[in-house]
Scaffold this motif. Sequence first.
Motif, PDB file in Angstrom:
ATOM      1  N   PRO A 141       7.334  -4.671   3.289  1.00 30.65           N
ATOM      2  CA  PRO A 141       8.683  -5.306   3.689  1.00 30.65           C
ATOM      3  C   PRO A 141       9.073  -5.392   5.076  1.00 30.65           C
ATOM      4  CG  PRO A 141       8.968  -3.004   3.031  1.00 30.65           C
ATOM      5  CD  PRO A 141       7.509  -3.341   2.634  1.00 30.65           C
ATOM      6  N   GLY A 142       8.074  -5.038   6.020  1.00 30.79           N
ATOM      7  CA  GLY A 142       8.301  -5.279   7.232  1.00 30.79           C
ATOM      8  C   GLY A 142       7.650  -6.677   7.868  1.00 30.79           C
ATOM      9  N   THR A 143       6.906  -6.896   7.287  1.00 28.21           N
ATOM     10  CA  THR A 143       6.247  -8.143   7.948  1.00 28.21           C
ATOM     11  C   THR A 143       5.870  -9.291   6.682  1.00 28.21           C
ATOM     12  OG1 THR A 143       3.829  -7.664   6.802  1.00 28.21           O
ATOM     13  CG2 THR A 143       4.416  -6.731   9.105  1.00 28.21           C
ATOM     14  N   GLY A 144       6.261  -9.357   5.364  1.00 26.43           N
ATOM     15  CA  GLY A 144       6.169 -10.050   4.331  1.00 26.43           C
ATOM     16  C   GLY A 144       4.829 -10.377   3.797  1.00 26.43           C
ATOM     17  N   GLU A 145       3.844  -9.707   4.431  1.00 25.64           N
ATOM     18  CA  GLU A 145       2.446  -9.735   3.827  1.00 25.64           C
ATOM     19  C   GLU A 145       2.511  -9.310   2.413  1.00 25.64           C
ATOM     20  OE1 GLU A 145      -0.778  -9.458   7.052  1.00 25.64           O
ATOM     21  OE2 GLU A 145       0.768  -7.768   7.467  1.00 25.64           O
ATOM     22  N   PHE A 146       1.597  -9.834   1.589  1.00 25.90           N
ATOM     23  CA  PHE A 146       1.375  -9.311   0.389  1.00 25.90           C
ATOM     24  C   PHE A 146       0.091  -9.543  -0.197  1.00 25.90           C
ATOM     25  CE2 PHE A 146       2.874 -13.682  -0.017  1.00 25.90           C
ATOM     26  CZ  PHE A 146       2.099 -14.292  -0.954  1.00 25.90           C
ATOM     27  N   GLU A 147      -0.159  -8.677  -1.272  1.00 28.79           N
ATOM     28  CA  GLU A 147      -1.461  -8.804  -1.981  1.00 28.79           C
ATOM     29  C   GLU A 147      -1.194  -8.927  -3.296  1.00 28.79           C
ATOM     30  OE1 GLU A 147      -5.707  -6.260  -2.455  1.00 28.79           O
ATOM     31  OE2 GLU A 147      -4.163  -5.569  -1.175  1.00 28.79           O
ATOM     32  N   ILE A 148      -2.016  -9.943  -4.151  1.00 27.79           N
ATOM     33  CA  ILE A 148      -2.040  -9.714  -5.496  1.00 27.79           C
ATOM     34  C   ILE A 148      -3.025  -8.897  -5.885  1.00 27.79           C
ATOM     35  CG2 ILE A 148      -2.201 -11.215  -7.659  1.00 27.79           C
ATOM     36  CD1 ILE A 148      -1.455 -13.795  -5.761  1.00 27.79           C
ATOM     37  N   GLU A 149      -2.633  -7.855  -6.517  1.00 31.87           N
ATOM     38  CA  GLU A 149      -3.819  -6.758  -7.147  1.00 31.87           C
ATOM     39  C   GLU A 149      -4.186  -7.067  -8.538  1.00 31.87           C
ATOM     40  OE1 GLU A 149      -1.977  -2.937  -4.401  1.00 31.87           O
ATOM     41  OE2 GLU A 149      -1.582  -3.149  -6.555  1.00 31.87           O
TER      42      GLU A 149
END
Length: 816
Positions: free
Chosen positions: A656-664
């Motif tokens: 939530p700080g950077t917007g980076e995400f991973e599809i696990e």
Amino acid sequence: MTTVERPAAADRSGPVTRGVIGSWQLRKEDDRLLRGDGRFTDDVEPAHVLHMAVGRCPYPHARIVRIDTSAAEQLEGVKHVLTGADVRAATEPLGVLRPVPGAPRLPYYALAQDVATHEGQPVVSVVATSRHVAEDALELVDVEYEPLPHVVDVLAALEPGAPVLHPDVLDSNLLAANSDGSGDPEARIREADVVVEGRFRINRVTALPMETRAVVAEWRPGARELTVHTSTQVPHLIRKQLAESLRLQESDIRAVASDVGGGFGLKLGVFPEDVLACLHAMALRRPVKWTEDRAEHFRNSTHARESVHDYRIAADAEGRILAMTDVYATDIGGWNSPFGSAQLSSVVLNGPYRVTDGYAERRVTLTNKTPIGAYRGYGQPEVNFAYERLMDTLARRLDLDPVELRAKNMLTPAELPWKNPTGAVYDSGDYEKCLRMAAEAIGWDAHRGTPRTPRADGRIRGIGFSSFVERTGYASARFLARRGSQFGAHESVTLRANRSGGIDVWTGVSTMGQSAETAFAQVVSEVFGIGYDAVKVHAGDTSASPLNTGAFASRTMIAASGALKEAAEELAAKTLRLAAWRLESDPELLEIAGPVVRRRDDASVSVTLAEVFGTAITGQGIPPGEEPGLEATSHFEPADAAYSFGTAAALVAVDPGTGEFEIERFVMVHDAGTVVNPTVVDGQVRGALAQGFGAALTEELRYDAETGQLVNGSMVDYFPPTAADLPPIELLHTEVPSPVTPFGIRGVGEVGTIPPGAAVANAICDALADFGVELDTLPITPEAVWRALSGRSDGQGFDEELTPTRENLPDGGVGY
């Protein structure tokens, strides 16, 4: 990429008895392709071949004031030069295979005439002894341009005062508008307890096949025969279009597409370079070859997807959907390409949900960009992103479980067949079963009961769903005729026995990675009774195959399986009659079992197929009343389109700080009816998912608003996913046979492109629900998520002015 197979038990009721259909078989195509023995268009190298290069407009919109080719013509090795005036004198405009209803004809020639309407539009072509010389000659061509005002945004193009691309034909950039619907959705919206709405922007992408477009044209004037080797999905339609444009008879043209290195909808119909190569070849009486480089591909092969959807869902307080509407502007670029604007956003307007009041309005809009064409899914991923995002928004608004909200509104098996608001007839299926399977596999119940708190790494997990239906195939030739389409809904094949005891299958469907040769052979083996290895499929040559439609719209097996079945049954019946004469038996007592015909009750009484086929071919020893020869041609049109369906679920972890995400994890539950070859189906779904993830997360063709230039037209800065970029994928299948197709088959080639965008977006929004994040634009990037978190979204708000009512919308007069 990890794949977990969990196939459901199949319902094999119907004519499937031998077990070849539904079984894994080694692909027919693999041996030659893995050995490097495929024959792609660039592999065709006739004697004395010359090479073509094409000069293209560097501006998004420009008047061509003057062209001087004299210096280029004097360069050693240059053999022929064509300009727009030459093309206009020698050809007709390029035809449109699937016109937009109500749209005027835009005369599109192989070379720009007075005005070019997009960067990359062909302006001059040169043929020389090598591609290098031809490219050098282009540098010597002096073209004077007068740049004109341009517009590259689809909504800006519709604004009053926007520069009009085709002022001789239109007074605005609205090529046409089409609407269709049923009930009274506006009344239902007024009555609703809640209405959710949004503007959803879909990115412009390209299909990016491994093999770019290519053509080799060879003219034999004495025989009046033009042979065109081309990388296409539709050889017979290419033949038709070339005949019309070149002012030849179809019988003068042979189109050949031996192996095609991917098509995905991009390689449908004639492109300017196809016509140019033919003109040069006919003028020089020597073969002419052109292979598209990747820079040309980005600027001149058709793009796809770009559209803006204003979507609304109205519901009561319990979450029952009362109405759905979608008004969308779809960007068609500078011209109407052979297949043009996607229509399936209207066809599957409401997805799998029970909606009686709804409408779709499509506004086909011209901009100064590369023309839009077909691409895997063709409108269905776009509208799915809109309605599935709003389904989650509706669930949050009503504080309902998004899975239960979907289940409550899904059509049940007992309600099918069912006509949706735009006239599509969903044939059969169990939509909720796929939803429940996806929810269970992804661990929804456990997730739903877990607090939405960051993990040790600071990331928050979220789960999102996307449920869908997919139209595969076409309803009928009558359906296509009402829309002015220049092709049919049927497929045609010829089966011919040979003296070796095998069967040759001749089809105009080109081989482009969809495993048609394999699937065709399995159907013939199943129906006739011959061994799979004894069936050989010959594909993609118009001189050897019956007239057909081609490979697109997930229609090949839907239509071709019926033609194969009918032809194989006819061939088998005659084979049994000939064998019965030879064995002094009754045909009803015989069966075809692999390489022999034998008595059912006594396998020792038999004759080989090679003997029977040889007798038929020579006509020696056939019974009275039988004609020599053993072949059958069949043309088959399905009763209606078949609708695949399913649900995808994504598990993501978001910072939530950077917007980076991973599809696990990513779970895909899908139904394609009766499966001909499970391995092929899984491969088709995986491949489509890869393209779906690319369009959803990483790919976008961007144009600079000020210059009108494509700013990322190379593999350096256009980002299709690699295998390492794809998430772990779990495939699950149900198998509900379609009642409208032979064997119950549904199409499968495009389905994976549909749900990734909505599923991933919904998962991110679920993870960040406490932050009020809503995503409405593709692609979904970490920057886009960060902007949504920080309130810095650069998207435009919902604008009522750009959402016309049905009463004031120009209507093309034909629904869907």
